[in-house]
Write a protein that holds these residues in place. Structure first.
Motif, mmCIF file in Angstrom:
data_model
loop_
_atom_site.group_PDB
_atom_site.id
_atom_site.type_symbol
_atom_site.label_atom_id
_atom_site.label_comp_id
_atom_site.label_asym_id
_atom_site.label_seq_id
_atom_site.Cartn_x
_atom_site.Cartn_y
_atom_site.Cartn_z
ATOM 1 N N GLU A 46 0.829 -1.196 0.000
ATOM 2 C CA GLU A 46 0.000 0.000 0.000
ATOM 3 C C GLU A 46 0.877 1.265 0.000
ATOM 4 N N THR A 47 0.294 2.382 -0.400
ATOM 5 C CA THR A 47 1.018 3.661 -0.395
ATOM 6 C C THR A 47 1.429 4.011 1.018
ATOM 7 N N LEU A 49 2.321 6.394 3.941
ATOM 8 C CA LEU A 49 1.972 7.759 4.304
ATOM 9 C C LEU A 49 2.808 8.206 5.499
ATOM 10 N N PRO A 59 1.585 10.949 1.099
ATOM 11 C CA PRO A 59 2.550 9.937 0.653
ATOM 12 C C PRO A 59 3.977 10.342 0.979
ATOM 13 N N GLY A 103 -3.872 3.880 2.869
ATOM 14 C CA GLY A 103 -2.424 3.715 2.865
ATOM 15 C C GLY A 103 -1.944 2.934 4.067
#
Length: 473
Positions: A46-47, A49, A59, A103
């Motif tokens: 996942e992104t 953060l 991000p 995220g």
């Protein structure tokens, strides 16, 4: 800014740190508004953060933190859009953020999800007000400030003010519109400051290369960075005029406040001056204290930082800093010029466009300064006049720069005042001291996320901690 009316009816909130609130508002403990969630990423795809006091939860790659780009985030906490994320170590500083996207975040953060009909954006604004920051600070636990934590049960016990949901949304819309106007004002001020700094840099470069010194003919320096310089000036590298060029100390965090003050990049202002408030305390050996202490005339340059804008900042140690008995962080480099070299001349050089361009080139970076090594700093070329001329030119330069510095300070003071006004306005609105129900937005109140970046503090560091040192000296 328009004058807003007060509500017609107020009642005692029962909370001494809040006071009166509108009669139709509710007060509920956070445990009835939020529930903590702890969902973990299986593979870390996942992104990722990161928490920033300027940008919120964004991000990590957008903050340019190189040390975070290659880590494995498997096992990190998952967040969903509209979750409230809390940095437990910095809750007493108001470090809350609403997640705007799905995220993965650090396992050290706490994630809270709504269990009732409320606006997370409203709660985020509420929890960042001075009165709530003070309440969270009162409830944090820990021996020393760097290790204070706000635990979930203590967060749950804090009372939140809750207007009707439609009113919460109106408050969020109003504050966002006001932020747009304030951001436009600040952006214009910062553009003016940028122009003034460019003017200042041009003047400094003319002095460093002798173009403002008309007492003798010029010669070809045979150096692309310097061009032509006065015939009596010596062209050399910075390292040739230093007695010491070395990194700082690590040290351990003490239990209690016993130890040695250690200056970090957070104690350096953008213009190279000092803004020491409460330096970190570290446990250092007597040998380290002796070898890494700072003396008047030393220069300290930040060679590695979680914030790109802080790398390369150079500060001159004055008598006040020496009196602190401080050492300096290993993310910094100490330079001690020879007696024949003016510390201020080197200070102007390293903070100038001429010096920073060479540092960028030497660090092989195309996007800004990378981590600076001893060699990169030492290999900066400059032109050195005789000591008596150095002192004379520095005196003239400081006189010429004085009105520009004064203008820059005036513009920054105006930014500070408008940000203080913003904080007061937010506090008044989210605690019901003014009524925004009758406010109607206009076309100028439309704002994009990128417009709000101007609300951030130029001096602020986005990183939660400094990056690892890659100097290998």
């Amino acid at each position: 800014m328009e004058q807003l009316p007060r509500y017609s009816n107020y009642i005692d909130s029962g909370l001494p740190w809040i006071g009166d609130i509108p009669g139709h508002w509710q007060i509920r403990r956070n445990r009835f508004i939020f529930r903590e969630v702890d969902e973990r990423s299986r593979d870390g795809i996942e992104t990722h953060l990161s928490m920033s006091q300027i940008y919120g939860l964004v991000p990590s790659k957008s903050l340019g933190r190189k040390s975070l780009q290659s880590e494995n985030y498997a096992g990190g906490k998952l967040v969903d859009s509209d979750d409230l994320v809390l940095n437990r170590l910095k809750a007493h500083l108001g470090v809350f953020a609403r997640a705007r996207q799905v995220g993965v975040i650090s396992p050290d953060y706490s994630v809270f999800r709504l269990k009732t009909d409320a606006s997370v954006a409203y709660c985020e604004a509420l929890f960042k007000t001075p009165m709530y920051i003070g309440e969270f600070r009162r409830r944090t636990k820990g021996i020393v400030e760097g290790f204070w934590r706000l635990y979930s049960n203590d967060f749950y016990d804090v009372h939140a003010l809750l207007p009707p949901r439609s009113e919460q949304d109106q408050i969020v819309a109003y504050l966002r519109a006001q932020d747009a106007n304030i951001a436009h004002f600040i952006k214009a001020k910062r553009e003016l400051i940028k122009l003034l700094i460019e003017q200042k840099q041009s003047i400094v470069t003319s002095y460093l290369t002798g173009r403002s010194f008309h007492s003798e003919p010029l010669k070809d320096s045979e150096n692309l960075w310097l061009g032509h310089v006065p015939s009596s000036w010596v062209v050399c590298r910075v390292k040739a005029q230093l007695l010491i060029n070395e990194g700082g100390c690590w040290g351990d965090d003490p239990i209690g406040n016993f130890g040695t003050p250690v200056l970090r990049s957070t104690e350096q202002a953008m213009d190279g001056s000092w803004k020491v408030n409460k330096p970190a305390i570290r446990l250092l050996s007597p040998k380290e204290v002796d070898e890494k202490s700072l003396k008047c005339g030393d220069l300290v340059i930040t060679k590695s930082s979680g914030s790109q804008s802080h790398i390369g900042k150079t500060s001159l140690v004055n008598a006040e800093i020496e009196a602190l008995g401080s050492c300096f962080s290993n993310f910094m480099q100490r330079l001690r010029p020879k007696p024949t070299m003016s510390s201020k001349w080197i200070w102007f050089l390293l903070n100038s466009r001429l010096g920073r361009d060479q540092m960028t080139f030497g660090s092989n970076s195309t996007t800004g300064l990378g981590n600076l090594t001893r060699d990169v700093i030492g290999n900066i070329w400059f032109a050195m006049p005789p000591k008596v001329i150095q002192d004379k030119l520095i005196e003239q330069l400081e006189i010429e720069l004085r009105p520009i510095d004064s203008a820059i300070a005036q513009e920054r003071d105006q930014i500070k005042l408008i940000l203080e006004y913003r904080d007061r306005q937010i506090a008044d609105v989210v605690t019901g001291q003014v009524d925004v129900r009758g406010w109607v937005p206009c076309l100028n109140d439309v704002v994009a996320e990128e417009d709000l970046v101007a609300l951030g503090d130029d001096e602020e560091i986005d990183a939660d901690e400094e990056d690892d040192d890659d100097d290998n000296d």
